[in-house]
Design a protein around this motif. Structure first.
Motif, PDB file in Angstrom:
ATOM      1  N   HIS A  42       0.889  -1.167   0.000  1.00  0.00           N
ATOM      2  CA  HIS A  42       0.000   0.000   0.000  1.00  0.00           C
ATOM      3  C   HIS A  42       0.925   1.214   0.000  1.00  0.00           C
ATOM      4  O   HIS A  42       1.631   1.475   0.984  1.00  0.00           O
ATOM      5  N   GLU A  45       1.747   3.855   2.835  1.00  0.00           N
ATOM      6  CA  GLU A  45       2.102   3.369   4.176  1.00  0.00           C
ATOM      7  C   GLU A  45       3.626   3.319   4.273  1.00  0.00           C
ATOM      8  O   GLU A  45       4.257   2.395   3.789  1.00  0.00           O
ATOM      9  N   ARG A  94      -3.587   3.246  -1.696  1.00  0.00           N
ATOM     10  CA  ARG A  94      -4.161   1.957  -1.313  1.00  0.00           C
ATOM     11  C   ARG A  94      -4.804   1.241  -2.501  1.00  0.00           C
ATOM     12  O   ARG A  94      -4.741   0.027  -2.619  1.00  0.00           O
ATOM     13  N   HIS A 171       3.323  -3.207   6.382  1.00  0.00           N
ATOM     14  CA  HIS A 171       2.291  -2.191   6.161  1.00  0.00           C
ATOM     15  C   HIS A 171       2.225  -1.277   7.377  1.00  0.00           C
ATOM     16  O   HIS A 171       3.063  -1.343   8.272  1.00  0.00           O
ATOM     17  N   CYS A 172       1.172  -0.430   7.424  1.00  0.00           N
ATOM     18  CA  CYS A 172       0.830   0.267   8.660  1.00  0.00           C
ATOM     19  C   CYS A 172      -0.666   0.504   8.655  1.00  0.00           C
ATOM     20  O   CYS A 172      -1.334   0.348   7.632  1.00  0.00           O
TER      21      CYS A 172
HETATM   22 ZN   LIG Z   1      -1.614  -1.765   4.134  1.00  0.00          ZN
END
Ligand SMILES: [Zn+2]
Length: 379
Positions: A42, A45, A94, A171-172
């Motif tokens: 994503h 992130e 995203r 990710h975050c």
């Molecule tokens: Zn993510």
């Protein structure tokens, strides 16, 4: 082998445009265990970009000292397509601008394609069968369509990851404590990873749904059942996890250094890198159906009444949604409460929310009826 860096060009999407991946390799090609790490699938992130940036010199140092037992492949940025998506000063990374959807959903189920390469069936010899399936998976990836730039990109990532013992997809969340998702069969590994990285929350999935990148790599091992003779004896030989390194704004050298050191400790614990680790005992994991995702029925301004990292009670007020169209602000608030007692570990970062939006996550200790099986915590 010493540290090498390779650039792989992606299929050009338009005249005069070409993007590329950067691939760092450490250890020995073909050696085991093999670890694959990537950041910012994503593309909005960025904590993982910082963590892996700090990890590269640590791995380089270990490699020069001859301490890397296996093979490590690291992509410091996984998604150059998403990194290029800017719109009016914002960076929505995203979902793909070309309509291909969420970058971390709809990765292919490679089980049937791999099975077609194993007409003789498995032997029941675990070591041999693992090698057979890994070879078949690489062939299945080589057969994937590369019609568009995104197809080509997906095939490149999977070509590097699909035969790994460990796939770590960094990710975050939006505003969040660190947490990680993995399949329930890998609980012990996930607990060691959490202990090594000081990650307070481990979330276990049975059938996560959505075909995320980690599930594509790890889940194919259990999806072979019924497709190839004796597949039921196969172990889940790939640990895949989605590692959420806190919230989107938690990008700094202190966290980057700490997270990289945690990943080093984990790889030492897994004998990918030589070194000493003390006993790693992670936190007690949560199952996905024990996590309350609190949705706002109506859109509006949101005022949080609890903080990230706070233990909340069932029924405790988490936030109020304010209807800014109301005539009287004093009667314009809707209360959102937690339906479980537990750790309030994630919330969204925008303070103006849409109707139906998930705005908070609370990890508790009881299964929640309203949580659907096979549904990830986010769309
Ligand atoms: Zn993510």
């Amino acid at each position: 082998m010493s540290h090498t860096v390779e650039k792989i060009a992606l299929k050009s999407p338009a005249p005069g445009t070409e993007r590329f991946l950067t691939i760092h390799r450490f250890g020995t090609i073909g050696a085991r265990p093999k670890v694959y790490l990537q950041a910012a699938l994503h593309a909005d992130e960025w904590p993982g970009l910082m963590a892996l940036n700090h990890l590269i010199p640590m791995l380089d140092h270990a490699d020069k000292a001859g301490r890397i037992v296996g093979e490590i492949i690291l992509l410091p940025y996984a998604n150059p397509i998403g990194l290029d998506q800017r719109l009016g000063g914002a960076m929505p990374g995203r979902y793909s601008f070309d309509g291909a959807g969420n970058f971390n959903r709809n990765w292919p189920d490679l089980s049937a394609a791999a099975a077609a390469h194993i007409p003789q069936g498995f032997t029941g010899d675990t070591g041999q069968d693992i090698a057979t399936l890994r070879a078949a998976l690489l062939q299945a990836v080589a057969d994937l369509s590369t019609r568009t730039e995104i197809d080509h990109w997906r095939a490149q990532l999977l070509g590097l990851s699909i035969d790994a013992d460990y796939v770590i997809d960094v990710h975050c969340d939006q505003e969040s404590q660190a947490h990680l998702y993995c399949h329930i069969s890998h609980t012990d590994i996930a607990k060691r990873m959490a202990a090594a990285g000081d990650i307070p929350i481990v979330l276990l999935e049975e059938e996560a749904g959505g075909f995320s990148f980690d599930d594509c790599n790890a889940g194919v091992w259990r999806r072979m059942a019924g497709l190839v003779d004796k597949a039921d004896t196969l172990p889940m030989a790939c640990y895949g996890c989605t590692l959420e390194l806190r919230g989107k704004d938690d990008v700094n050298d202190v966290y980057g250094q700490k997270d990289a050191a945690g990943l080093m400790r984990f790889m030492i614990a897994e004998r990918v890198i030589q070194g000493d680790t003390s006993n790693l005992e992670g936190p007690e994991p949560y199952r996905l159906d024990e996590v309350d995702v609190i949705y706002a029925e109506t859109g509006g301004l949101i005022a949080y009444k609890a903080e990230i990292g706070e233990y909340v009670q069932e029924g405790q007020l988490i936030a109020e949604v304010i209807d800014i169209t109301a005539s009287d602000p004093l009667t314009a608030r809707t209360q959102l409460v937690s339906r479980t007692a537990g750790l309030f570990f994630a919330r969204i970062d925008l303070r103006l929310i849409s109707a139906g939006e998930g705005v908070a996550k609370v990890a508790g200790r009881k299964p929640l009826e309203h949580r659907k099986k096979g549904a990830l915590l986010e769309a």
